[in-house]
Design a protein around this motif. Sequence first.
Motif, PDB file in Angstrom:
ATOM      1  N   GLU A 192      -1.775   8.643   7.242  1.00  0.00           N
ATOM      2  CA  GLU A 192      -2.822   7.835   6.309  1.00  0.00           C
ATOM      3  C   GLU A 192      -2.382   7.485   4.849  1.00  0.00           C
ATOM      4  N   ALA A 193      -2.259   6.208   4.379  1.00  0.00           N
ATOM      5  CA  ALA A 193      -1.498   6.150   2.948  1.00  0.00           C
ATOM      6  C   ALA A 193      -2.634   6.385   1.953  1.00  0.00           C
ATOM      7  N   THR A 194      -2.089   7.194   1.179  1.00  0.00           N
ATOM      8  CA  THR A 194      -3.006   7.560   0.040  1.00  0.00           C
ATOM      9  C   THR A 194      -2.428   6.806  -1.321  1.00  0.00           C
ATOM     10  N   ARG A 195      -3.162   7.038  -2.468  1.00  0.00           N
ATOM     11  CA  ARG A 195      -3.065   6.520  -3.501  1.00  0.00           C
ATOM     12  C   ARG A 195      -1.489   6.494  -4.065  1.00  0.00           C
ATOM     13  N   ASP A 196      -0.884   5.506  -4.673  1.00  0.00           N
ATOM     14  CA  ASP A 196       0.596   5.314  -4.755  1.00  0.00           C
ATOM     15  C   ASP A 196       0.937   5.515  -6.180  1.00  0.00           C
ATOM     16  N   HIS A 197      -0.079   5.881  -7.104  1.00  0.00           N
ATOM     17  CA  HIS A 197       0.662   6.030  -8.552  1.00  0.00           C
ATOM     18  C   HIS A 197       1.971   6.529  -8.684  1.00  0.00           C
ATOM     19  N   THR A 198       2.172   7.790  -7.972  1.00  0.00           N
ATOM     20  CA  THR A 198       3.649   8.524  -8.173  1.00  0.00           C
ATOM     21  C   THR A 198       4.630   7.702  -7.793  1.00  0.00           C
ATOM     22  N   GLU A 199       4.481   6.889  -6.686  1.00  0.00           N
ATOM     23  CA  GLU A 199       5.813   6.064  -6.336  1.00  0.00           C
ATOM     24  C   GLU A 199       5.942   5.127  -7.409  1.00  0.00           C
ATOM     25  N   ARG A 200       4.977   4.299  -7.667  1.00  0.00           N
ATOM     26  CA  ARG A 200       5.036   3.297  -8.694  1.00  0.00           C
ATOM     27  C   ARG A 200       5.494   3.716 -10.135  1.00  0.00           C
ATOM     28  N   MET A 201       5.120   4.936 -10.342  1.00  0.00           N
ATOM     29  CA  MET A 201       5.438   5.421 -11.997  1.00  0.00           C
ATOM     30  C   MET A 201       6.957   6.025 -11.963  1.00  0.00           C
ATOM     31  N   LEU A 202       7.260   6.682 -10.547  1.00  0.00           N
ATOM     32  CA  LEU A 202       8.711   7.023 -10.607  1.00  0.00           C
ATOM     33  C   LEU A 202       9.867   5.841 -10.746  1.00  0.00           C
ATOM     34  N   ALA A 203       9.407   4.860  -9.936  1.00  0.00           N
ATOM     35  CA  ALA A 203      10.138   3.746  -9.860  1.00  0.00           C
ATOM     36  C   ALA A 203      10.400   3.050 -11.690  1.00  0.00           C
ATOM     37  N   HIS A 204       8.935   3.099 -12.242  1.00  0.00           N
ATOM     38  CA  HIS A 204       9.089   2.389 -13.477  1.00  0.00           C
ATOM     39  C   HIS A 204       9.817   3.240 -14.607  1.00  0.00           C
ATOM     40  N   PHE A 205      10.024   4.697 -14.141  1.00  0.00           N
ATOM     41  CA  PHE A 205      10.851   5.609 -14.986  1.00  0.00           C
ATOM     42  C   PHE A 205      12.453   5.632 -14.660  1.00  0.00           C
ATOM     43  N   GLY A 206      12.644   4.925 -13.632  1.00  0.00           N
ATOM     44  CA  GLY A 206      14.184   4.588 -13.114  1.00  0.00           C
ATOM     45  C   GLY A 206      14.256   5.300 -11.785  1.00  0.00           C
ATOM     46  N   ALA A 207      13.662   6.021 -11.197  1.00  0.00           N
ATOM     47  CA  ALA A 207      14.151   6.691 -10.086  1.00  0.00           C
ATOM     48  C   ALA A 207      14.264   5.650  -8.744  1.00  0.00           C
ATOM     49  N   ARG A 208      15.119   6.068  -7.865  1.00  0.00           N
ATOM     50  CA  ARG A 208      15.266   5.183  -6.783  1.00  0.00           C
ATOM     51  C   ARG A 208      14.416   5.708  -5.589  1.00  0.00           C
ATOM     52  N   ILE A 209      13.361   4.893  -5.239  1.00  0.00           N
ATOM     53  CA  ILE A 209      12.321   5.251  -4.325  1.00  0.00           C
ATOM     54  C   ILE A 209      12.019   4.065  -3.365  1.00  0.00           C
ATOM     55  N   PHE A 210      11.887   4.653  -2.027  1.00  0.00           N
ATOM     56  CA  PHE A 210      11.784   3.444  -0.980  1.00  0.00           C
ATOM     57  C   PHE A 210      10.611   3.900  -0.108  1.00  0.00           C
ATOM     58  N   VAL A 211       9.941   2.842   0.028  1.00  0.00           N
ATOM     59  CA  VAL A 211       8.382   2.906   0.626  1.00  0.00           C
ATOM     60  C   VAL A 211       8.550   1.991   1.948  1.00  0.00           C
ATOM     61  N   GLU A 212       8.397   2.567   3.120  1.00  0.00           N
ATOM     62  CA  GLU A 212       8.354   1.899   4.323  1.00  0.00           C
ATOM     63  C   GLU A 212       6.973   1.975   5.140  1.00  0.00           C
ATOM     64  N   PRO A 213       6.329   1.166   6.182  1.00  0.00           N
ATOM     65  CA  PRO A 213       5.395   1.355   6.887  1.00  0.00           C
ATOM     66  C   PRO A 213       5.497   2.516   7.965  1.00  0.00           C
ATOM     67  N   GLU A 214       4.508   3.166   8.231  1.00  0.00           N
ATOM     68  CA  GLU A 214       4.825   4.251   9.113  1.00  0.00           C
ATOM     69  C   GLU A 214       3.539   4.310  10.088  1.00  0.00           C
ATOM     70  N   GLY A 215       3.660   3.783  11.196  1.00  0.00           N
ATOM     71  CA  GLY A 215       2.665   3.706  12.243  1.00  0.00           C
ATOM     72  C   GLY A 215       1.585   2.489  11.916  1.00  0.00           C
TER      73      GLY A 215
END
Length: 438
Positions: A192-215
């Motif tokens: 079940e998808a949860t709030r995605d602030h960490t993913e968004r902010m990691l990308a904002h600071f320069g991390a390479r992060i990939f998000v895909e649907p699952e189920g």
Amino acid sequence: MPLSATRGQPLTGRVRVPGDKSISHRALLLGLLARGETRISGLLEGEDVLATAAACRALGAEVTQDGPGAWRVFGVGVGALAEPREVLDFGNAGTGSRLMMGVVAGHGVTVTFDGDASLRKRPMRRVLDPLLKMGAEIVSESEGGRLPLVLRGNGDPLPIVYETPVPSAQVKSAVLFAGLNAAGRTTVVEREATRDHTERMLAHFGARIFVEPEGEHGRRITLEGRPNLKGREVEVPADPSSAAFPLVAALLVPGSDILIEGVMLNPSRTGLIKTLREMGASIEVAETRGHGGEEVADLRVRASVLHGVDVPAERAPSMIDEYPVLAVAAAFAKGETRMRGLAELRVKESDRLAAVTAGLAANGVDHRVEGDDLIVRGGRVRGGGTVETHLDHRIAMSFLCMGLASDEPVTVDDATMIATSFPDFVPLMTRLGASLKA
């Protein structure tokens, strides 16, 4: 300090609630892990976030305040944390402590975590279990994996694929923070998808992060380790969880018409607004704009006649902190409201499900619990009760909102802890016309 709310005049005016707590914590942590200067505006200056700021200082960052909500963090970079000389005391901050456990787990430092009486009761094992798989070690802990505990991180953490057993943005974020210093890819799978602030902010600071649907409802998040994070500017939007209180109060107090400025409308945080609109709430969205990867807007809220609805369990991750104030709204709604799948409420700052039902009972509201579902039959609310908050800020604010529309005043036994997330709650509500008295 007891505080009472009394029915009175309509709520009117234009306000801005404090900065989002989730983003404030993450902005400080990523400022610590980035190299160079991170400038933060609109930071929530509640006790929880200030505890995280102090912990970042103890781990080597230079953290300074330039003015109200304006902060600078000079970070040390991934892999370069200093070992703190003192215990990291997080007070009541469950988010700050759990996310920092992820940061520490991916570094070769040993840290003692502690908190107040409420935080010491909260379980930490669900966060610690994946961190142990990455090579961290618990040196000592209190019974049941609770604080105080001593965590020894791993300076060369193992990249793992981890499926979260329950929907939890804190668990997901802790694993991703630990994975920043791993030589490889760290993956978190959510059913079940949860709030995605960490993913968004990691990308904002320069991390390479990939998000895909699952189920049907989930996501697969993959982070490439050892990025070169660079300091960034972060504008913290208004916290939708804090906005929930004046919003619901305005819906319930006859004749009310208010505007709440700059509220974050991340899709993973809008479950309450969606539910209230289904109940008949008049909530208009205006002046939509973007800040740091997040959508924000102004909300115009007018008093409304609400009716009961069935709230599906899969909506819980997008409004888990808002169920106490939703239960208050349901108490005034015509008919029956069923809130499904509330098991997670039992392990928040208090057993929120028990605290909410006790508060409803104290004020004459017809309700029942069936398994993990809360059912409220609404209508006119008598009020007149005193609510035990169990040191939980959201319980306190929720039932004060009840008192603004009930026949008799509602009192909370202790309003002191409201400062953990909403230090200006009383003056802000008073400016709108609320009657709150110690």
